[in-house]
Design a protein around this motif. Structure first.
Motif, mmCIF file in Angstrom:
data_model
loop_
_atom_site.group_PDB
_atom_site.id
_atom_site.type_symbol
_atom_site.label_atom_id
_atom_site.label_comp_id
_atom_site.label_asym_id
_atom_site.label_seq_id
_atom_site.Cartn_x
_atom_site.Cartn_y
_atom_site.Cartn_z
ATOM 1 N N THR A 31 0.817 -1.213 0.000
ATOM 2 C CA THR A 31 0.000 0.000 0.000
ATOM 3 C C THR A 31 0.855 1.270 0.000
ATOM 4 O OG1 THR A 31 -1.636 1.236 1.267
ATOM 5 C CG2 THR A 31 -0.142 -0.172 2.501
ATOM 6 N N PRO A 32 0.481 2.273 -0.785
ATOM 7 C CA PRO A 32 1.192 3.554 -0.736
ATOM 8 C C PRO A 32 1.072 4.168 0.660
ATOM 9 C CG PRO A 32 -0.211 3.422 -2.684
ATOM 10 C CD PRO A 32 -0.573 2.260 -1.817
ATOM 11 N N LEU A 33 2.161 4.717 1.165
ATOM 12 C CA LEU A 33 2.169 5.228 2.533
ATOM 13 C C LEU A 33 1.375 6.513 2.687
ATOM 14 C CD1 LEU A 33 5.879 4.585 3.591
ATOM 15 C CD2 LEU A 33 3.878 3.146 3.963
ATOM 16 N N PHE A 34 1.274 7.317 1.622
ATOM 17 C CA PHE A 34 0.650 8.629 1.766
ATOM 18 C C PHE A 34 -0.530 8.837 0.821
ATOM 19 C CE2 PHE A 34 5.072 9.146 3.139
ATOM 20 C CZ PHE A 34 4.875 9.655 4.412
ATOM 21 N N SER A 35 -1.196 7.771 0.387
ATOM 22 C CA SER A 35 -2.355 7.936 -0.480
ATOM 23 C C SER A 35 -3.554 8.398 0.336
ATOM 24 C CB SER A 35 -2.681 6.610 -1.181
ATOM 25 O OG SER A 35 -2.948 5.601 -0.231
ATOM 26 N N GLY A 36 -4.437 9.168 -0.315
ATOM 27 C CA GLY A 36 -5.627 9.654 0.372
ATOM 28 C C GLY A 36 -5.288 10.714 1.406
ATOM 29 N N SER A 37 -6.250 10.992 2.285
ATOM 30 C CA SER A 37 -6.012 11.983 3.331
ATOM 31 C C SER A 37 -5.112 11.383 4.398
ATOM 32 C CB SER A 37 -7.347 12.420 3.950
ATOM 33 O OG SER A 37 -8.020 11.321 4.510
ATOM 34 N N PHE A 38 -4.230 12.194 4.936
ATOM 35 C CA PHE A 38 -3.258 11.705 5.906
ATOM 36 C C PHE A 38 -3.874 11.711 7.295
ATOM 37 C CE2 PHE A 38 0.575 12.438 8.641
ATOM 38 C CZ PHE A 38 1.088 11.155 8.495
ATOM 39 N N GLY A 39 -3.908 10.544 7.948
ATOM 40 C CA GLY A 39 -4.561 10.412 9.244
ATOM 41 C C GLY A 39 -3.627 10.494 10.426
ATOM 42 N N GLY A 40 -2.416 10.987 10.227
ATOM 43 C CA GLY A 40 -1.504 11.159 11.340
ATOM 44 C C GLY A 40 -0.536 10.008 11.508
ATOM 45 N N LEU A 41 0.230 10.068 12.598
ATOM 46 C CA LEU A 41 1.299 9.111 12.830
ATOM 47 C C LEU A 41 0.776 7.683 12.955
ATOM 48 C CD1 LEU A 41 4.293 8.609 13.355
ATOM 49 C CD2 LEU A 41 3.877 9.068 15.789
ATOM 50 N N GLY A 42 -0.366 7.511 13.632
ATOM 51 C CA GLY A 42 -0.915 6.168 13.807
ATOM 52 C C GLY A 42 -1.209 5.491 12.482
ATOM 53 N N GLN A 43 -1.806 6.244 11.555
ATOM 54 C CA GLN A 43 -2.103 5.684 10.240
ATOM 55 C C GLN A 43 -0.821 5.360 9.483
ATOM 56 O OE1 GLN A 43 -3.368 7.952 6.548
ATOM 57 N NE2 GLN A 43 -5.368 7.230 7.261
ATOM 58 N N LEU A 44 0.177 6.246 9.601
ATOM 59 C CA LEU A 44 1.445 6.018 8.907
ATOM 60 C C LEU A 44 2.118 4.742 9.422
ATOM 61 C CD1 LEU A 44 3.650 6.923 6.948
ATOM 62 C CD2 LEU A 44 4.603 8.328 8.785
ATOM 63 N N VAL A 45 2.111 4.554 10.751
ATOM 64 C CA VAL A 45 2.711 3.353 11.323
ATOM 65 C C VAL A 45 1.984 2.107 10.821
ATOM 66 C CG1 VAL A 45 3.092 2.076 13.464
ATOM 67 C CG2 VAL A 45 3.628 4.517 13.356
ATOM 68 N N GLY A 46 0.638 2.174 10.773
ATOM 69 C CA GLY A 46 -0.138 1.047 10.293
ATOM 70 C C GLY A 46 0.170 0.708 8.844
ATOM 71 N N ARG A 47 0.263 1.733 8.013
ATOM 72 C CA ARG A 47 0.565 1.496 6.605
ATOM 73 C C ARG A 47 1.986 0.975 6.415
ATOM 74 N NH1 ARG A 47 -2.286 6.155 2.849
ATOM 75 N NH2 ARG A 47 -4.394 5.964 3.727
ATOM 76 N N LEU A 48 2.910 1.505 7.215
ATOM 77 C CA LEU A 48 4.287 1.022 7.123
ATOM 78 C C LEU A 48 4.364 -0.443 7.531
ATOM 79 C CD1 LEU A 48 7.258 1.646 6.583
ATOM 80 C CD2 LEU A 48 7.464 2.403 8.961
ATOM 81 N N GLY A 49 3.599 -0.814 8.560
ATOM 82 C CA GLY A 49 3.563 -2.210 8.980
ATOM 83 C C GLY A 49 3.021 -3.116 7.897
ATOM 84 N N LEU A 50 1.920 -2.692 7.266
ATOM 85 C CA LEU A 50 1.337 -3.496 6.188
ATOM 86 C C LEU A 50 2.302 -3.595 5.014
ATOM 87 C CD1 LEU A 50 -0.972 -5.032 4.846
ATOM 88 C CD2 LEU A 50 -1.964 -2.831 4.174
ATOM 89 N N PHE A 51 2.950 -2.481 4.667
ATOM 90 C CA PHE A 51 3.896 -2.492 3.551
ATOM 91 C C PHE A 51 5.049 -3.459 3.836
ATOM 92 C CE2 PHE A 51 7.599 -1.069 1.210
ATOM 93 C CZ PHE A 51 7.098 -0.811 -0.053
ATOM 94 N N THR A 52 5.549 -3.443 5.064
ATOM 95 C CA THR A 52 6.658 -4.330 5.428
ATOM 96 C C THR A 52 6.233 -5.793 5.348
ATOM 97 O OG1 THR A 52 7.582 -2.625 6.886
ATOM 98 C CG2 THR A 52 8.323 -4.896 7.225
ATOM 99 N N LEU A 53 5.061 -6.111 5.897
ATOM 100 C CA LEU A 53 4.555 -7.483 5.821
ATOM 101 C C LEU A 53 4.341 -7.901 4.365
ATOM 102 C CD1 LEU A 53 1.967 -7.499 8.742
ATOM 103 C CD2 LEU A 53 4.186 -8.652 8.698
#
Length: 285
Positions: free
Chosen positions: A165-187
């Motif tokens: 998943t792109p880390l910054f697609s759509g509206s940015f929901g803050g650090l929590g969302q970024l951490v979640g997306r980074l986790g999914l991207f890593t997995l």
């Protein structure tokens, strides 16, 4: 001499079989738009209706939307106790599942039993299945991904979604969302390497907003305009009546916006102008 760039566009409708209004949107998006792929929820309440839609639309490639959260099991609940609540349904969202998984409260034998039952139910439809993915991306969890590939291989399927998943697609929901997306991207990166080792085909790129926001027409257009050479999968959740589906699915999502994007004449013209090939998972190299 410059090599010609080839663009393949793979739009997948998730949650096929969850509700008849999702099924109606899938049918319309095949008939009027660029949708050629959908993943069917084995435990979906509108499963049988979705099978009939698929049979009536041979251009639609159908995969398995393996479900371990936010839905209904195929196995009797007593046979998979670590996966279900006291009401005999899956836990409501990925966070509940992941917490139980990390705490060692998910039994992998239960996971394999349920995945096998879902695969067998899909096999009995007689549909020519194309690939596998999962509801809320639970298939990329370590260990579960191996079980999913085993269930796919048992059906002679060799294609799987890798949700980078792109880390910054759509509206940015803050650090929590970024951490979640980074986790999914890593997995997803780890899962992609395992898929490659085992000979599974995957799209080259992944798009779609994973936090529940709709891929509306402007967003969809941006994805098309920025296509990279190779195959790009776009994860979508189209539906025909947002108000009804939000209530039925308990999800604040604009289903109609995604349906409208897929059937948009201007999007069709853009795809034609860019000479984009519309595919499903069986067409992947």
């Amino acid at each position: 001499m410059t090599q010609k760039k080839n663009y393949q566009f793979l739009v997948n409708a998730d949650d096929f079989g969850r509700h008849v209004l999702i099924n109606r949107a899938v049918a319309e998006c095949v008939e009027r738009g660029c949708l050629r792929s959908a993943t069917l929820m084995p435990g979906g309440r509108a499963f049988d209706d979705a099978v009939e839609v698929a049979r009536a639309h041979p251009a639609l490639g159908v995969g398995i939307h393996f479900t371990l959260v936010n839905g209904f099991p195929v196995c009797p609940p007593k046979d998979i106790p670590s996966l279900v609540t006291e009401d005999g349904v899956f836990y409501d969202n990925h966070m509940q599942f992941v917490k139980r998984f990390l705490a060692g409260r998910i039994c992998m034998e239960d996971v394999r039993r349920e995945l096998a039952a879902q695969a067998e139910k899909m096999k009995r439809t007689g549909l020519a299945l194309t690939h596998v993915d999962s509801h809320q991306h639970m298939h990329v969890l370590p260990g579960i991904f191996s079980a999913v590939l085993d269930a796919a291989a048992a059906l002679h399927l060799d294609a799987v979604r890798i949700p980078r998943t792109p880390l910054f697609s759509g509206s940015f929901g803050g650090l929590g969302q970024l951490v979640g997306r980074l986790g999914l991207f890593t997995l997803a990166e780890i899962a992609g390497r395992e898929a490659a080792r085992r000979g599974f085909r995957t799209p080259d790129h992944f798009a779609g907003i994973v936090a529940g926001e709709a891929v509306d027409e402007p967003c969809f257009r941006s994805i098309v305009e920025r296509l990279k050479p190779g195959a790009t999968e776009v994860m979508m959740h189209p539906g025909t009546d947002t108000a009804v589906l939000q209530k039925a699915c308990l999800w604040d999502h604009d289903f109609e916006a995604e349906r409208n994007a897929i059937i948009s004449p201007s999007i069709a013209a853009l795809l034609k102008d860019k000479r984009v090939e519309i595919i499903h998972f069986r067409d992947l190299e």
